[in-house]
Design an enzyme around this catalytic site. Structure first.
Site, mmCIF file in Angstrom:
data_model
loop_
_atom_site.group_PDB
_atom_site.id
_atom_site.type_symbol
_atom_site.label_atom_id
_atom_site.label_comp_id
_atom_site.label_asym_id
_atom_site.label_seq_id
_atom_site.Cartn_x
_atom_site.Cartn_y
_atom_site.Cartn_z
ATOM 1 N N LYS A 118 -9.158 -0.490 -5.888
ATOM 2 C CA LYS A 118 -9.468 -0.086 -4.520
ATOM 3 C C LYS A 118 -10.982 0.645 -4.237
ATOM 4 C CE LYS A 118 -7.981 1.997 -0.447
ATOM 5 N NZ LYS A 118 -6.921 2.648 -0.190
ATOM 6 N N ASP A 172 1.403 2.737 3.373
ATOM 7 C CA ASP A 172 0.561 3.917 3.302
ATOM 8 C C ASP A 172 1.461 5.225 3.468
ATOM 9 O OD1 ASP A 172 -1.833 5.234 2.977
ATOM 10 O OD2 ASP A 172 -2.664 5.225 4.839
ATOM 11 N N HIS A 176 -4.571 -0.834 6.012
ATOM 12 C CA HIS A 176 -4.161 -0.089 7.063
ATOM 13 C C HIS A 176 -5.132 -0.309 8.258
ATOM 14 C CE1 HIS A 176 -6.873 2.652 5.003
ATOM 15 N NE2 HIS A 176 -6.011 3.205 4.276
ATOM 16 N N HIS A 196 0.880 -1.179 0.017
ATOM 17 C CA HIS A 196 -0.054 -0.056 0.029
ATOM 18 C C HIS A 196 0.805 1.428 0.295
ATOM 19 C CE1 HIS A 196 -3.910 2.153 1.455
ATOM 20 N NE2 HIS A 196 -2.898 3.091 1.286
ATOM 21 N N HIS A 225 1.631 5.385 -1.601
ATOM 22 C CA HIS A 225 0.944 6.745 -2.254
ATOM 23 C C HIS A 225 2.464 7.292 -3.009
ATOM 24 C CE1 HIS A 225 -2.893 6.717 -0.909
ATOM 25 N NE2 HIS A 225 -2.688 6.223 0.153
ATOM 26 N N HIS A 277 -10.623 0.776 1.902
ATOM 27 C CA HIS A 277 -10.291 1.775 2.975
ATOM 28 C C HIS A 277 -11.740 1.725 3.920
ATOM 29 C CE1 HIS A 277 -8.944 5.864 4.667
ATOM 30 N NE2 HIS A 277 -9.968 5.589 5.181
HETATM 31 O O1 DOR Z 1 -3.463 9.007 5.913
HETATM 32 C C1 DOR Z 1 -3.865 9.038 4.566
HETATM 33 N N1 DOR Z 1 -3.111 9.458 3.817
HETATM 34 N N2 DOR Z 1 -4.925 7.890 4.504
HETATM 35 C C2 DOR Z 1 -5.396 7.877 3.350
HETATM 36 O O2 DOR Z 1 -6.122 7.151 3.137
HETATM 37 C C3 DOR Z 1 -5.049 8.451 2.009
HETATM 38 C C4 DOR Z 1 -3.609 9.086 2.206
HETATM 39 C C5 DOR Z 1 -3.272 10.312 1.088
HETATM 40 O O3 DOR Z 1 -3.612 9.941 0.122
HETATM 41 O O4 DOR Z 1 -2.788 11.187 1.617
HETATM 42 ZN ZN ZN Z 2 -3.461 5.122 1.600
#
Ligand code: DOR
Ligand code: ZN
Length: 347
Positions: free
Chosen positions: A99, A246, A174, A14, A16, A136
């Protein structure tokens, strides 16, 4: 003598990576991972197979020299997602998962799902084709306290979805509560990712002694008993629990604001923190399961062929407090303790 631990190359289930200048600035910090499941919550979100293909090309271009990281793409589920497009993208090897964001649950989730019945045909097609659903797991009902939103989601949303489509393989992303861990243990076809930061912080870290925006993420960290439950799940070796950092970078000005964004940027120091956590819990021998073996097995993929070495030295590893990203800076997650475990790649 320095203690040393050789493990299969870990994966991040997971992650970003964002896009544009931010992508270019931060993707190299995940280079010691073999594969990463890439979240689709861009603006606009990655909703079609074609968009996932194009986003993957941008990631591969940005990665260049960090070639070992293989991005595994996901599609952002909306109420108008075409089941045939999902199945085709998976068959073509473009996506590894879909997702589900409940609309309004987190960063860039406005296009997410409001009426879960509307996406039932997509779930049915995914179950049939063996495509996993990453979830999520938080309700968005304003009447539900933010600290209860995961537990309520399990009862009101997740369990009904899974009963209606029993063949669907689901990953609760998460998890932050003992409720989440217990639910995962009690079910089939269900796994969970656990982040690095939720093994380290509880809600006091965010709120005591002044508000700490860099510890704010979603789902928000809960009380200490939940953190301990997550530590037990992660360090148990149970194949249903695996690493999904995450890691979610935001420019500092967006976090240090009257309405700060959710996300902790843990990519640079995650493996050092995890080694510390697993050592503290007497579970170093199970770190490889959590970070390198369980996730791949859940996704039906082989473990990575190569390895990394973690070495415990007398002097702490140094990580930058902030990293540059275009005209901005991104603060690296501070675990609050020195990190004696150093990551040695090319082991
Ligand atoms: O803390 C987070 N940041 N939780 C999420 O679900 C999205 C993520 C983000 O894209 O910044
Ligand atoms: Zn995330």
């Amino acid at each position: 003598m320095n203690q040393s631990l050789l493990i299969r190359r870990p994966d991040d289930w997971h992650l970003h990576l964002r896009d544009g200048a931010m992508l270019n600035a931060i993707c190299g910090y995940s280079a010691h991972f073999g594969r990463a499941i890439i979240m689709p919550n861009l603006v606009p979100p990655v909703v079609t197979g074609e968009q996932a293909r194009s986003y993957r090309s941008r990631i591969l271009a940005a990665l260049q020299k960090h070639v070992t990281l293989r991005p595994l793409m996901t599609l952002y589920l909306t109420e108008t997602t075409d089941p045939a497009d999902v199945v085709q993208a998976h068959r073509d090897g473009v996506i590894a998962a879909v997702k589900l964001y409940p609309a309004g649950a987190t960063t860039n989730s406005a296009s997410g799902v409001r009426d879960f019945n509307k996406v039932r045909p997509v779930f049915e097609a995914m179950a049939e084709a063996g495509i996993p659903l990453c979830v999520h797991g938080e309700v968005t009902d304003p009447d539900i306290d933010i600290f209860d939103r995961e537990a309520v989601f399990i009862d009101r949303v997740l369990d009904p979805i899974r009963r209606k489509t029993p063949g669907l393989r689901v990953i609760m992303e998460h998890i932050t509560t003992s409720d989440g861990a217990d639910y995962v243990r009690s079910q089939d076809n269900l796994g969970a990712t656990i982040t690095t930061h939720h093994l380290v912080i509880n809600r006091n870290h965010i709120l005591v002694g002044g508000i700490k925006p860099h510890y704010y993420c979603l789902p928000v960290a809960k009380r200490e008993s939940h953190r301990i439950a997550l530590r037990q799940a992660a360090t148990s070796g149970d194949p249903r629990f695996f690493l999904g950092t995450d890691s979610a970078p935001h420019p500092d000005h967006a976090k240090e604001s009257a309405c700060g964004c959710a996300g902790c940027f843990t990519a640079p120091n995650t493996m050092s923190i995890l080694a510390h956590v697993f050592e503290e819990d007497g579970a170093l021998d199970r770190l490889e399961k959590f970070a390198s073996l369980n996730g791949a097995a859940f996704y039906g993929l082989p473990a990575n062929d190569d390895t990394i070495r973690l070495v415990r030295r007398d002097t702490p590893a140094t990580y930058p407090a902030k990293v540059p990203a275009g005209d901005d800076e991104v603060t690296v997650f501070d675990p609050g303790f020195p990190l004696y475990w150093h990551v040695e790649d090319n082991a």
